[in-house]
Design a protein around this motif. Structure first.
Motif, PDB file in Angstrom:
ATOM      1  N   MET A 108      51.609  37.557  40.186  1.00 34.98           N
ATOM      2  CA  MET A 108      51.890  38.456  39.067  1.00 34.98           C
ATOM      3  C   MET A 108      53.081  39.368  39.342  1.00 34.98           C
ATOM      4  O   MET A 108      53.719  39.860  38.404  1.00 34.98           O
ATOM      5  CB  MET A 108      50.649  39.300  38.734  1.00 34.98           C
ATOM      6  CG  MET A 108      49.437  38.488  38.320  1.00 34.98           C
ATOM      7  SD  MET A 108      49.786  37.185  37.116  1.00 34.98           S
ATOM      8  CE  MET A 108      50.415  38.142  35.748  1.00 34.98           C
ATOM      9  N   SER A 109      53.403  39.572  40.610  1.00 32.30           N
ATOM     10  CA  SER A 109      54.529  40.452  40.943  1.00 32.30           C
ATOM     11  C   SER A 109      55.879  39.756  40.798  1.00 32.30           C
ATOM     12  O   SER A 109      56.917  40.413  40.817  1.00 32.30           O
ATOM     13  CB  SER A 109      54.375  40.961  42.374  1.00 32.30           C
ATOM     14  OG  SER A 109      54.553  39.902  43.309  1.00 32.30           O
ATOM     15  N   ARG A 110      55.866  38.445  40.630  1.00 34.25           N
ATOM     16  CA  ARG A 110      57.119  37.680  40.641  1.00 34.25           C
ATOM     17  C   ARG A 110      57.824  37.634  39.291  1.00 34.25           C
ATOM     18  O   ARG A 110      58.973  37.244  39.212  1.00 34.25           O
ATOM     19  CB  ARG A 110      56.851  36.248  41.107  1.00 34.25           C
ATOM     20  CG  ARG A 110      56.445  36.138  42.563  1.00 34.25           C
ATOM     21  CD  ARG A 110      56.158  34.688  42.915  1.00 34.25           C
ATOM     22  NE  ARG A 110      55.286  34.593  44.072  1.00 34.25           N
ATOM     23  CZ  ARG A 110      54.479  33.569  44.322  1.00 34.25           C
ATOM     24  NH1 ARG A 110      54.451  32.562  43.468  1.00 34.25           N
ATOM     25  NH2 ARG A 110      53.719  33.551  45.383  1.00 34.25           N
ATOM     26  N   SER A 111      57.115  37.935  38.215  1.00 39.32           N
ATOM     27  CA  SER A 111      57.743  37.755  36.898  1.00 39.32           C
ATOM     28  C   SER A 111      57.225  38.775  35.899  1.00 39.32           C
ATOM     29  O   SER A 111      56.057  39.166  35.928  1.00 39.32           O
ATOM     30  CB  SER A 111      57.454  36.340  36.375  1.00 39.32           C
ATOM     31  OG  SER A 111      57.949  36.210  35.061  1.00 39.32           O
ATOM     32  N   GLN A 112      58.129  39.197  35.017  1.00 35.77           N
ATOM     33  CA  GLN A 112      57.761  40.086  33.924  1.00 35.77           C
ATOM     34  C   GLN A 112      57.552  39.300  32.625  1.00 35.77           C
ATOM     35  O   GLN A 112      57.246  39.885  31.586  1.00 35.77           O
ATOM     36  CB  GLN A 112      58.868  41.132  33.704  1.00 35.77           C
ATOM     37  CG  GLN A 112      59.159  41.982  34.920  1.00 35.77           C
ATOM     38  CD  GLN A 112      57.939  42.755  35.380  1.00 35.77           C
ATOM     39  OE1 GLN A 112      57.248  43.366  34.561  1.00 35.77           O
ATOM     40  NE2 GLN A 112      57.661  42.741  36.682  1.00 35.77           N
ATOM     41  N   SER A 113      57.706  37.975  32.679  1.00 38.89           N
ATOM     42  CA  SER A 113      57.669  37.168  31.450  1.00 38.89           C
ATOM     43  C   SER A 113      56.263  36.699  31.105  1.00 38.89           C
ATOM     44  O   SER A 113      56.061  36.052  30.088  1.00 38.89           O
ATOM     45  CB  SER A 113      58.592  35.952  31.584  1.00 38.89           C
ATOM     46  OG  SER A 113      58.123  35.089  32.609  1.00 38.89           O
ATOM     47  N   PHE A 114      55.290  36.976  31.943  1.00 37.83           N
ATOM     48  CA  PHE A 114      53.923  36.609  31.587  1.00 37.83           C
ATOM     49  C   PHE A 114      52.956  37.706  31.989  1.00 37.83           C
ATOM     50  O   PHE A 114      53.217  38.525  32.857  1.00 37.83           O
ATOM     51  CB  PHE A 114      53.512  35.261  32.191  1.00 37.83           C
ATOM     52  CG  PHE A 114      53.707  35.119  33.673  1.00 37.83           C
ATOM     53  CD1 PHE A 114      52.860  35.756  34.576  1.00 37.83           C
ATOM     54  CD2 PHE A 114      54.734  34.323  34.177  1.00 37.83           C
ATOM     55  CE1 PHE A 114      53.030  35.607  35.941  1.00 37.83           C
ATOM     56  CE2 PHE A 114      54.908  34.182  35.540  1.00 37.83           C
ATOM     57  CZ  PHE A 114      54.058  34.822  36.428  1.00 37.83           C
ATOM     58  N   LYS A 115      51.816  37.695  31.297  1.00 37.58           N
ATOM     59  CA  LYS A 115      50.745  38.640  31.584  1.00 37.58           C
ATOM     60  C   LYS A 115      49.482  37.855  31.940  1.00 37.58           C
ATOM     61  O   LYS A 115      49.263  36.754  31.417  1.00 37.58           O
ATOM     62  CB  LYS A 115      50.474  39.534  30.366  1.00 37.58           C
ATOM     63  CG  LYS A 115      51.596  40.494  30.038  1.00 37.58           C
ATOM     64  CD  LYS A 115      51.302  41.271  28.769  1.00 37.58           C
ATOM     65  CE  LYS A 115      50.124  42.217  28.921  1.00 37.58           C
ATOM     66  NZ  LYS A 115      49.923  43.054  27.705  1.00 37.58           N
ATOM     67  N   LEU A 116      48.676  38.422  32.811  1.00 33.36           N
ATOM     68  CA  LEU A 116      47.451  37.759  33.232  1.00 33.36           C
ATOM     69  C   LEU A 116      46.423  37.807  32.098  1.00 33.36           C
ATOM     70  O   LEU A 116      46.039  38.880  31.635  1.00 33.36           O
ATOM     71  CB  LEU A 116      46.899  38.443  34.482  1.00 33.36           C
ATOM     72  CG  LEU A 116      45.729  37.765  35.202  1.00 33.36           C
ATOM     73  CD1 LEU A 116      46.081  36.351  35.620  1.00 33.36           C
ATOM     74  CD2 LEU A 116      45.300  38.591  36.412  1.00 33.36           C
ATOM     75  N   ALA A 117      46.013  36.612  31.647  1.00 28.06           N
ATOM     76  CA  ALA A 117      45.098  36.529  30.503  1.00 28.06           C
ATOM     77  C   ALA A 117      43.644  36.394  30.923  1.00 28.06           C
ATOM     78  O   ALA A 117      42.743  36.678  30.135  1.00 28.06           O
ATOM     79  CB  ALA A 117      45.475  35.347  29.617  1.00 28.06           C
ATOM     80  N   GLY A 118      43.404  35.949  32.136  1.00 29.62           N
ATOM     81  CA  GLY A 118      42.018  35.806  32.566  1.00 29.62           C
ATOM     82  C   GLY A 118      41.869  34.771  33.657  1.00 29.62           C
ATOM     83  O   GLY A 118      42.809  34.046  34.001  1.00 29.62           O
ATOM     84  N   PHE A 119      40.669  34.725  34.219  1.00 26.79           N
ATOM     85  CA  PHE A 119      40.288  33.730  35.216  1.00 26.79           C
ATOM     86  C   PHE A 119      39.351  32.722  34.552  1.00 26.79           C
ATOM     87  O   PHE A 119      38.431  33.122  33.821  1.00 26.79           O
ATOM     88  CB  PHE A 119      39.526  34.388  36.366  1.00 26.79           C
ATOM     89  CG  PHE A 119      40.372  35.115  37.379  1.00 26.79           C
ATOM     90  CD1 PHE A 119      40.147  34.911  38.736  1.00 26.79           C
ATOM     91  CD2 PHE A 119      41.375  36.001  37.003  1.00 26.79           C
ATOM     92  CE1 PHE A 119      40.907  35.586  39.690  1.00 26.79           C
ATOM     93  CE2 PHE A 119      42.129  36.676  37.937  1.00 26.79           C
ATOM     94  CZ  PHE A 119      41.896  36.472  39.289  1.00 26.79           C
ATOM     95  N   VAL A 120      39.569  31.446  34.817  1.00 27.64           N
ATOM     96  CA  VAL A 120      38.619  30.403  34.407  1.00 27.64           C
ATOM     97  C   VAL A 120      38.059  29.809  35.686  1.00 27.64           C
ATOM     98  O   VAL A 120      38.772  29.148  36.442  1.00 27.64           O
ATOM     99  CB  VAL A 120      39.289  29.319  33.543  1.00 27.64           C
ATOM    100  CG1 VAL A 120      38.250  28.281  33.117  1.00 27.64           C
ATOM    101  CG2 VAL A 120      39.948  29.938  32.315  1.00 27.64           C
ATOM    102  N   ILE A 121      36.791  30.071  35.922  1.00 26.92           N
ATOM    103  CA  ILE A 121      36.184  29.701  37.201  1.00 26.92           C
ATOM    104  C   ILE A 121      35.167  28.584  37.013  1.00 26.92           C
ATOM    105  O   ILE A 121      34.566  28.432  35.953  1.00 26.92           O
ATOM    106  CB  ILE A 121      35.510  30.919  37.864  1.00 26.92           C
ATOM    107  CG1 ILE A 121      34.400  31.476  36.971  1.00 26.92           C
ATOM    108  CG2 ILE A 121      36.550  31.997  38.181  1.00 26.92           C
ATOM    109  CD1 ILE A 121      33.575  32.565  37.596  1.00 26.92           C
ATOM    110  N   ASP A 122      34.987  27.816  38.051  1.00 29.82           N
ATOM    111  CA  ASP A 122      33.936  26.801  38.071  1.00 29.82           C
ATOM    112  C   ASP A 122      32.574  27.497  38.107  1.00 29.82           C
ATOM    113  O   ASP A 122      32.444  28.646  38.550  1.00 29.82           O
ATOM    114  CB  ASP A 122      34.103  25.924  39.309  1.00 29.82           C
ATOM    115  CG  ASP A 122      33.160  24.728  39.300  1.00 29.82           C
ATOM    116  OD1 ASP A 122      33.588  23.667  38.844  1.00 29.82           O
ATOM    117  OD2 ASP A 122      32.002  24.863  39.755  1.00 29.82           O
TER     118      ASP A 122
END
Length: 477
Positions: A108-122
């Motif tokens: 997440m620190s590498r780019s300003q072009s995306f935002k974290l939307a969530g985790f999809v876990i098993d």
């Protein structure tokens, strides 16, 4: 345009990894606002699993990245393995949380072009809910088995928490909301029939209820009763039914072409295919009974026969035999040479999609079940472990898509494994390959329904679209 970055965390294992990559492909192909990072945990050095994972990475689409999470050091792994098979996986995943948190922070620190939307876990990776909470994003579950099986997990947890009950009588039948018929306790997964095991399942189920939604690899029309029962439970998160999520190609290999060539020479719908999944193998005594059954039946056959792993590590897979001397009855290969072929690893999609294949003797793993239905091939149920007995019960007793060979068979369960005799196997094969059987018509009808479900406007297409909008909404705030 701000992209929604989604972190997928599959459980280690061929079936879980494969399904995760396929659902990731679906999401990025449907919406160019979504990017996905799949974080791979691999506690096994098994060469087959390593090769499988590498092939998945090669086939991935743009906007799907892979991150390998280093396994713990040898001392830590030895300590985890000493806890026994039951506790190994959950303990292993728990100890990966810090690494996952640090890796996601780095991404997440590498780019300003995306935002974290969530985790999809098993479903087995529920400890990672804690990591999602640290980032203040929602958790979703990708449930790689049937909606009916999800219902059983929630039922076990409800029994414990609301009624303080354990299931310890194998002769009882249970009224489980996700099944339309009473379920014999003997077809429950072995883990649910012990105190420690059912405690673990209940613990997982409690955490599943904490998530924002559960994405199930199923089709509404295939599991209408189960999906409705989950929706009727006000304590269950939203359910998205997005299946069938299956990989419709096999990797290229010399053996694949040889097998396809042999199938090309067989009459339509004449071959019974025997295959028991990535973990499926039998001891020599049971192999002999299968061989005798095939010879007695006179049926054309393609048999994926694999050797139990001799490695002690928890996740090691069966291997191909170097030769069949001492494994198959003397002269079996020669006597059946005109009608049968024994192979090791099977390119399952290639086989099930072939017009010469008329039936599938299967362990009833959910991925294999969906593949068989997708290609309109009826099944003979011979489950081995995990939730496969539940799948077999559903296929045989509720849906009528399979005949029974041994529905409550449990491999390496407490006590001796039951030997399935040749006569039982012959009976199952003959019922399976009966051209006039009503089961064939039912499976072919569901094949058409499944294909409509994923087409534009279909039930799975629409549900996947709702899930995508859910993810996108998380970055709009």
């Amino acid at each position: 345009m701000t992209r929604a970055e989604v972190i997928f965390i599959p459980a280690p294992g061929v079936g879980h990894l494969g399904s995760t990559v396929e659902v990731s492909k679906l999401l990025v192909s449907r919406d160019d606002r979504i990017s996905i990072t799949i974080m791979i945990m691999n506690p096994s050095s098994d060469s087959t699993i390593v090769a499988f994972t590498q092939n998945l990475k090669k086939e991935a689409l743009d906007r799907i990245a892979f991150v390998d999470i280093p396994a713990p050091d040898e001392t830590t792994m030895a300590g985890l393995m000493s806890k026994g098979h039951l506790n190994f996986l959950m303990s292993f995943i728990e100890c990966q949380k810090v690494q996952v948190r640090d890796m996601v922070a780095s991404i997440m620190s590498r780019s300003q072009s995306f935002k974290l939307a969530g985790f999809v876990i098993d479903m087995f990776c529920t400890p990672m809910i804690d990591v999602a909470n640290e980032f203040n994003v929602p958790s979703y579950v990708f449930f790689t088995s049937a909606a009916a099986s999800l219902g059983v997990m929630l039922y076990i947890q409800s029994l414990k928490d609301n009624e303080n009950l354990e299931i310890n009588d194998l002769d009882v039948e249970l009224s489980i909301p996700s099944f339309s018929k009473p379920v014999p306790a003997k077809v429950l997964p072995s883990v649910m029939l012990s105190k420690d095991g059912s405690d673990m399942i209940a613990s997982i189920a409690r955490r599943l209820r904490e998530t924002k939604a559960i994405v199930v690899n199923t089709v509404l029309e295939l599991e209408a009763h189960s999906v409705k029962s989950l929706g009727d439970d006000e304590n269950t998160p939203a359910i998205y039914h997005v299946g069938p999520i299956i990989k419709l190609t096999d990797g290229e290999s010399t053996s694949r072409e040889t097998i396809k060539g042999w199938l090309d020479s067989q009459p339509p719908s004449s071959v019974v295919f025997l295959c028991f999944g990535s973990m499926g193998s039998f001891d020599p005594e049971q192999v002999t009974e299968i061989a005798c059954a095939l010879e007695l039946s006179g049926q054309r056959f393609l048999w994926s026969l694999r050797s139990p792993s001799q490695e002690k590590e928890t996740m090691a897979l069966p291997k191909d035999y170097e030769n069949y001397n001492g494994v198959l009855p003397e002269g079996f290969l020669e006597r059946t040479a005109e009608i049968g072929k024994v192979i090791g690893w099977a390119p399952q999609v290639t086989v099930l999609s072939h017009p010469s294949v008329g039936g599938f003797v299967s362990h009833c793993g959910w991925n294999s079940t969906l593949e068989s239905i997708w290609f309109g091939v009826p099944m003979a149920a011979w489950p081995l472990y995990a939730e496969q007995q539940l799948n077999a019960f559903k296929l045989v007793k509720e849906l009528g898509f399979a005949v029974e060979i041994k529905m409550d068979y449990k491999k390496n369960d407490v006590g001796p494994t039951v030997l399935v005799k040749a006569e039982e196997i012959v009976r199952g094969i003959r019922c399976l390959m009966d051209e006039e059987c009503e089961m064939r018509k039912k499976v072919k009808e569901m094949k058409d329904i499944c294909r409509k479900a994923i087409a534009e406007g279909g039930s799975s297409y629409n549900s996947a679209g709702q899930f995508i909008e859910d993810l996108i909404d998380n970055i709009r705030n």
